[in-house]
Design a protein around this motif. Sequence first.
Motif, PDB file in Angstrom:
ATOM      1  N   SER A 127       0.827  -1.213   0.000  1.00  0.00           N
ATOM      2  CA  SER A 127       0.000   0.000   0.000  1.00  0.00           C
ATOM      3  C   SER A 127       0.860   1.261   0.000  1.00  0.00           C
ATOM      4  O   SER A 127       0.478   2.276  -0.555  1.00  0.00           O
ATOM      5  N   ASN A 128       2.048   1.211   0.618  1.00  0.00           N
ATOM      6  CA  ASN A 128       2.977   2.350   0.571  1.00  0.00           C
ATOM      7  C   ASN A 128       4.294   1.871  -0.022  1.00  0.00           C
ATOM      8  O   ASN A 128       4.922   0.956   0.536  1.00  0.00           O
ATOM      9  N   ILE A 144       1.078   5.958  -2.244  1.00  0.00           N
ATOM     10  CA  ILE A 144       0.573   6.090  -0.881  1.00  0.00           C
ATOM     11  C   ILE A 144      -0.863   5.588  -0.852  1.00  0.00           C
ATOM     12  O   ILE A 144      -1.681   5.989  -1.673  1.00  0.00           O
ATOM     13  N   ASP A 145      -1.130   4.708   0.096  1.00  0.00           N
ATOM     14  CA  ASP A 145      -2.469   4.123   0.203  1.00  0.00           C
ATOM     15  C   ASP A 145      -2.967   3.644  -1.156  1.00  0.00           C
ATOM     16  O   ASP A 145      -4.088   3.945  -1.559  1.00  0.00           O
ATOM     17  N   LYS A 147      -2.243   4.490  -4.121  1.00  0.00           N
ATOM     18  CA  LYS A 147      -2.448   5.475  -5.187  1.00  0.00           C
ATOM     19  C   LYS A 147      -1.136   6.187  -5.463  1.00  0.00           C
ATOM     20  O   LYS A 147      -0.359   6.446  -4.541  1.00  0.00           O
ATOM     21  N   TYR A 149       1.095   9.138  -5.647  1.00  0.00           N
ATOM     22  CA  TYR A 149       1.024  10.446  -4.999  1.00  0.00           C
ATOM     23  C   TYR A 149       1.607  11.494  -5.934  1.00  0.00           C
ATOM     24  O   TYR A 149       2.749  11.374  -6.367  1.00  0.00           O
ATOM     25  N   THR A 150       0.815  12.508  -6.252  1.00  0.00           N
ATOM     26  CA  THR A 150       1.284  13.503  -7.216  1.00  0.00           C
ATOM     27  C   THR A 150       1.347  14.918  -6.642  1.00  0.00           C
ATOM     28  O   THR A 150       1.778  15.838  -7.330  1.00  0.00           O
ATOM     29  N   GLY A 151       0.941  15.087  -5.384  1.00  0.00           N
ATOM     30  CA  GLY A 151       1.084  16.390  -4.724  1.00  0.00           C
ATOM     31  C   GLY A 151       0.043  17.404  -5.128  1.00  0.00           C
ATOM     32  O   GLY A 151      -0.849  17.133  -5.940  1.00  0.00           O
ATOM     33  N   ALA A 156       4.775  16.208  -7.552  1.00  0.00           N
ATOM     34  CA  ALA A 156       5.514  15.632  -6.422  1.00  0.00           C
ATOM     35  C   ALA A 156       6.444  14.506  -6.870  1.00  0.00           C
ATOM     36  O   ALA A 156       6.372  14.038  -7.996  1.00  0.00           O
ATOM     37  N   GLY A 157       7.313  14.088  -5.960  1.00  0.00           N
ATOM     38  CA  GLY A 157       8.128  12.896  -6.198  1.00  0.00           C
ATOM     39  C   GLY A 157       9.454  13.162  -6.869  1.00  0.00           C
ATOM     40  O   GLY A 157      10.043  12.261  -7.469  1.00  0.00           O
TER      41      GLY A 157
ATOM     42  N   PHE B 252       7.158  16.296  -1.716  1.00  0.00           N
ATOM     43  CA  PHE B 252       5.711  16.284  -1.468  1.00  0.00           C
ATOM     44  C   PHE B 252       4.894  17.268  -2.295  1.00  0.00           C
ATOM     45  O   PHE B 252       3.682  17.145  -2.343  1.00  0.00           O
ATOM     46  N   ASP B 253       5.536  18.304  -2.882  1.00  0.00           N
ATOM     47  CA  ASP B 253       4.746  19.309  -3.585  1.00  0.00           C
ATOM     48  C   ASP B 253       3.540  19.714  -2.720  1.00  0.00           C
ATOM     49  O   ASP B 253       2.388  19.576  -3.142  1.00  0.00           O
TER      50      ASP B 253
END
Lengths: 316, 316
Positions: A127-128, A144-145, A147, A149-151, A156-157, B252-253
């Motif tokens: 999941s993470n 994250i969870d 999905k 994560y794109t901020g 992001a990332g 994290f943006d």
Amino acid sequence: MNYIGIDLGGTKILGALFDDNGTVIYKNKKKTKAKNGIKAVEEQLFSLIDDLTDKSGKEEIKAIGIGVPGLVDVKTGTVKFAPNIAMNNYPIGDLIRDKYKIDVFVGNDVNVGTLGEWKYSPEGKSSNFIGIFVGTGIGGGIIIDNKLYTGSGGVAGELGHMTIDSNGAICGCGSRGCLEAVASKTGIQAEIKARIKRGEDTDIKESLEKEGILKSGPLRAAYDKGDIVVRETVERAAKYLGVGVANLINIFDPEAVVFGGGVIEELGDIILPIVKEEASRYAMRSIFENVKFEKAQLGDDAGIMGAFVLAQEGVK
Amino acid sequence: MNYIGIDLGGTKILGALFDDNGTVIYKNKKKTKAKNGIKAVEEQLFSLIDDLTDKSGKEEIKAIGIGVPGLVDVKTGTVKFAPNIAMNNYPIGDLIRDKYKIDVFVGNDVNVGTLGEWKYSPEGKSSNFIGIFVGTGIGGGIIIDNKLYTGSGGVAGELGHMTIDSNGAICGCGSRGCLEAVASKTGIQAEIKARIKRGEDTDIKESLEKEGILKSGPLRAAYDKGDIVVRETVERAAKYLGVGVANLINIFDPEAVVFGGGVIEELGDIILPIVKEEASRYAMRSIFENVKFEKAQLGDDAGIMGAFVLAQEGVK
């Protein structure tokens, strides 16, 4: 219901038509022609999509996923900055959607690669989950969870631009001591060149001078021959990578970290044990001990497979 | 329906009874008595909860939130390691739940503080939000998609143990060049002591020798008097903090980053502009320009307010 996954790289555009289960029905590629400007790239891209939609025949295409090497606003599908493919504030998502009347999802190439590795991890989906890709640069992705994560701004990332040595080498991004500056192939090359300049001798010198840039294959060969400069430089890069991974472990407490990219494919068996050892030193023990270290599985297919996942999961 | 929020610190335990809207109905505190061992702490904690539940009268208490200074597995409510409150693998959540038959949510104190600052931010809740608290140590919290991010093992967010100078000072955690080692009050103290040892003169010397440890008040006074050692050391710490914040921005943006803790309360007007300036240098411009920098609003109440939010949102 079919899907299209596209990996739009600096030299070639890979595309595949997938069924609902992620099985490749048809695959093709085109040259990117980025040197001829954005209109040329667009032409190549559209001709590839034409071909893929043709091959789908009467079967409807639900969505198109695209990974690009640059900064992407995933919410709007606009490529903010991707010099390798001649795109600058280029609304690729809208253009394709308008032309083909198909839903489009656009992502950064390593974010998309992470999504592919996450979905098809032999250890099962975590999941993470963190993906780190080491090649000419260093990029990554964060799940994250379950999905991507794109901020807040969809960008992001940027894991390669985490500073781990604030007095370290200048990075191409203008910052200093970024993971990319000290642990990518570019970082390894800069360090080897500096040592050659200081008068040190190394087997890789000839290949470096001939090719103009450092290639992973000759690097591996020199490492295996016991070349001191190459050994020390690769191990130094691996240690830096371990520090960066430790930071990500302390921040994210992830289930797993996956490592991919050209440098890992060629030198993973040397680099990854050092990364793990060094990360165990820098990370907090109680977090570190629960994290799985994985090697990427999909190789060159990570881009199109991830783009399929992007399309199917509808990541914005 | 009422809630209890508890801030279980190393010297005192603060507790408050809240109504549904987060208004404080009643507030009390007890000494922690951590030096007398875990049974003494437990006794103080239970006597405070007894008092708070009494004050709720016939109004049911929906949940209890607790912030503790240590590593917490939020999924089980077990404090894995918190030496300041004499807890080591201590199932605080289960013990309170069994005794009072009320649902309990346990979190790391700075994670909980971040939750409070996020909920009560005058700028409005941001969906992606980072909290950084600078005091004796450095801790933080991460809000992702409007939820406290706690990671796979429930211990994510150790932002103070992100290495930003891999050749830097040794940290209390055993690692090197952590944000906490170079930018916390402990880091500032170590640097000032080293400079005194090298024969440099500073106004803070007397206070340091008298108190045994560095206090934020005298530090501020020495800064304002123009003490060179103090000025350079505080500014160096602020620059390091800026590098750490840049990393978090690149990763994290986020919409906003909030800064709290004793050092920020005392020296925020000096430190925060330097942090922002330095972060703008190390972060990617297109991400940085959309991030708001905020100063924490809740002060000493961040712990109990955050614990209320923890209880109300049911964060596990």
